[in-house]
Design a protein around this motif. Sequence first.
Motif, PDB file in Angstrom:
ATOM      1  N   LEU A 152       0.749  -1.057  -0.204  1.00 48.94           N
ATOM      2  CA  LEU A 152      -0.012   0.198  -0.055  1.00 48.94           C
ATOM      3  C   LEU A 152       0.531   1.141   0.197  1.00 48.94           C
ATOM      4  N   ASP A 153       2.189   1.236   0.406  1.00 48.41           N
ATOM      5  CA  ASP A 153       2.943   2.331   0.946  1.00 48.41           C
ATOM      6  C   ASP A 153       4.283   2.685  -0.883  1.00 48.41           C
ATOM      7  N   ILE A 154       3.775   1.474  -1.669  1.00 48.32           N
ATOM      8  CA  ILE A 154       5.077   1.673  -2.562  1.00 48.32           C
ATOM      9  C   ILE A 154       4.095   1.286  -3.890  1.00 48.32           C
ATOM     10  N   GLU A 155       2.359   1.305  -3.855  1.00 52.46           N
ATOM     11  CA  GLU A 155       1.606   0.507  -4.730  1.00 52.46           C
ATOM     12  C   GLU A 155       2.331   1.925  -5.956  1.00 52.46           C
ATOM     13  N   SER A 156       1.228   3.004  -5.507  1.00 50.24           N
ATOM     14  CA  SER A 156       1.350   4.164  -6.735  1.00 50.24           C
ATOM     15  C   SER A 156       2.627   4.059  -7.195  1.00 50.24           C
ATOM     16  N   GLN A 157       4.378   4.187  -6.406  1.00 51.91           N
ATOM     17  CA  GLN A 157       4.828   4.934  -7.450  1.00 51.91           C
ATOM     18  C   GLN A 157       5.209   3.631  -8.030  1.00 51.91           C
ATOM     19  N   LEU A 158       5.161   2.544  -7.809  1.00 53.10           N
ATOM     20  CA  LEU A 158       5.483   1.100  -8.955  1.00 53.10           C
ATOM     21  C   LEU A 158       4.514   1.268  -9.918  1.00 53.10           C
ATOM     22  N   VAL A 159       2.992   1.381  -9.612  1.00 57.59           N
ATOM     23  CA  VAL A 159       2.111   1.619 -10.881  1.00 57.59           C
ATOM     24  C   VAL A 159       2.337   3.076 -11.823  1.00 57.59           C
ATOM     25  N   GLU A 160       3.264   3.899 -10.936  1.00 56.35           N
ATOM     26  CA  GLU A 160       3.518   4.830 -11.973  1.00 56.35           C
ATOM     27  C   GLU A 160       4.856   4.915 -12.992  1.00 56.35           C
ATOM     28  N   GLU A 161       5.953   3.931 -12.561  1.00 60.96           N
ATOM     29  CA  GLU A 161       7.331   3.598 -12.538  1.00 60.96           C
ATOM     30  C   GLU A 161       7.003   2.199 -13.988  1.00 60.96           C
ATOM     31  N   ILE A 162       6.111   1.353 -13.768  1.00 55.69           N
ATOM     32  CA  ILE A 162       5.422   0.616 -14.823  1.00 55.69           C
ATOM     33  C   ILE A 162       5.006   1.774 -16.247  1.00 55.69           C
ATOM     34  N   PHE A 163       3.888   2.482 -15.724  1.00 58.31           N
ATOM     35  CA  PHE A 163       3.085   2.999 -16.632  1.00 58.31           C
ATOM     36  C   PHE A 163       4.343   4.319 -17.611  1.00 58.31           C
ATOM     37  N   GLU A 164       5.149   4.872 -16.923  1.00 55.56           N
ATOM     38  CA  GLU A 164       6.330   5.193 -17.941  1.00 55.56           C
ATOM     39  C   GLU A 164       7.381   4.575 -18.330  1.00 55.56           C
ATOM     40  N   ALA A 165       7.369   2.699 -18.382  1.00 54.29           N
ATOM     41  CA  ALA A 165       8.127   1.869 -18.918  1.00 54.29           C
ATOM     42  C   ALA A 165       7.795   1.962 -20.675  1.00 54.29           C
ATOM     43  N   ILE A 166       6.083   1.690 -20.077  1.00 57.80           N
ATOM     44  CA  ILE A 166       4.950   0.665 -20.931  1.00 57.80           C
ATOM     45  C   ILE A 166       5.055   2.350 -22.167  1.00 57.80           C
ATOM     46  N   ILE A 167       4.657   3.065 -21.845  1.00 57.38           N
ATOM     47  CA  ILE A 167       4.735   4.445 -22.323  1.00 57.38           C
ATOM     48  C   ILE A 167       5.976   4.498 -23.350  1.00 57.38           C
ATOM     49  N   GLN A 168       6.754   4.242 -22.839  1.00 59.56           N
ATOM     50  CA  GLN A 168       8.311   4.857 -23.757  1.00 59.56           C
ATOM     51  C   GLN A 168       8.394   3.310 -24.312  1.00 59.56           C
ATOM     52  N   ASP A 169       7.682   2.312 -24.251  1.00 54.12           N
ATOM     53  CA  ASP A 169       7.694   1.011 -25.178  1.00 54.12           C
ATOM     54  C   ASP A 169       6.912   1.528 -26.516  1.00 54.12           C
ATOM     55  N   ILE A 170       5.721   1.598 -26.441  1.00 46.92           N
ATOM     56  CA  ILE A 170       4.593   2.220 -26.906  1.00 46.92           C
ATOM     57  C   ILE A 170       5.477   3.311 -27.419  1.00 46.92           C
ATOM     58  N   PHE A 171       6.109   4.262 -27.307  1.00 47.60           N
ATOM     59  CA  PHE A 171       6.122   4.969 -28.470  1.00 47.60           C
ATOM     60  C   PHE A 171       7.821   4.887 -29.148  1.00 47.60           C
ATOM     61  N   THR A 172       8.752   3.324 -28.659  1.00 47.99           N
ATOM     62  CA  THR A 172       9.212   3.137 -29.756  1.00 47.99           C
ATOM     63  C   THR A 172       8.738   2.543 -30.149  1.00 47.99           C
ATOM     64  N   ALA A 173       7.260   1.589 -30.513  1.00 45.75           N
ATOM     65  CA  ALA A 173       6.748   0.824 -30.799  1.00 45.75           C
ATOM     66  C   ALA A 173       5.852   1.478 -32.374  1.00 45.75           C
ATOM     67  N   THR A 174       5.410   2.678 -31.870  1.00 44.23           N
ATOM     68  CA  THR A 174       4.429   3.715 -33.023  1.00 44.23           C
ATOM     69  C   THR A 174       5.455   4.904 -34.102  1.00 44.23           C
ATOM     70  N   VAL A 175       6.584   5.216 -33.385  1.00 39.85           N
ATOM     71  CA  VAL A 175       6.971   6.407 -33.782  1.00 39.85           C
ATOM     72  C   VAL A 175       8.485   6.742 -34.103  1.00 39.85           C
ATOM     73  N   ALA A 176       9.045   6.131 -33.030  1.00 36.02           N
ATOM     74  CA  ALA A 176      10.373   6.204 -32.214  1.00 36.02           C
ATOM     75  C   ALA A 176      11.165   5.753 -33.455  1.00 36.02           C
ATOM     76  N   ASN A 177      10.844   5.000 -34.127  1.00 37.13           N
ATOM     77  CA  ASN A 177      11.775   3.729 -35.245  1.00 37.13           C
ATOM     78  C   ASN A 177      13.290   3.334 -34.900  1.00 37.13           C
ATOM     79  N   TRP A 178      13.030   2.504 -34.079  1.00 39.10           N
ATOM     80  CA  TRP A 178      14.822   2.532 -32.967  1.00 39.10           C
ATOM     81  C   TRP A 178      14.888   1.439 -33.804  1.00 39.10           C
TER      82      TRP A 178
END
Length: 178
Positions: A152-178
């Motif tokens: 309960l103390d760390i859930e919101s931080q974990l969710v935020e960090e996971i979302f950051e990584a997923i969004i970076q992966d989405i960006f890479t897969a859609t428009v970054a052309n890495w």
Amino acid sequence: MKLSSWKVLLYILPLLGFSGCKISYGFNPGRINYDEIKSFTVENFFNDSGGGPANMEQLFTESLKEFYQRNTKLELVRSNGDLQFSGAITRYTLTPQAAVSSGDGNTPDRAGQMRLTIVVEVDYINLNNEEDNKKQPFTFFKDYDPRTQTFLDIESQLVEEIFEAIIQDIFTATVANW
């Protein structure tokens, strides 16, 4: 004799193609053709996982919008963007990763590491290039030590960090052309 060999090399090297070489350095943040693609739309993502914080789908949706606004020149529009994102959070699981023995034989073993895993299924549509369209799951996880932190103390931080990584992966897969 060596001197004349050097002279010959000095005359021949430019003829071997150095005059036609081009070395270019630079960073291309994406493959977006801003002459053709000017806007993007993000539909509200749904939480179909059956778990997570109450505002998780809103947090993901807003974070995705903000990331594309920060990292592209595209304009966010309510509907009919040139690039369109929609989808759902399909998995939110907390699983033990490593057991830790109490060592005394009386106390049961417990998890030494716990893992939060989130999967987001994304429907991506590029109105200018149908070949880029895709429906793809994006997964990421974070571990934490339940001996030193409660979920309960760390859930919101974990969710935020996971979302950051997923969004970076989405960006890479859609428009970054890495």
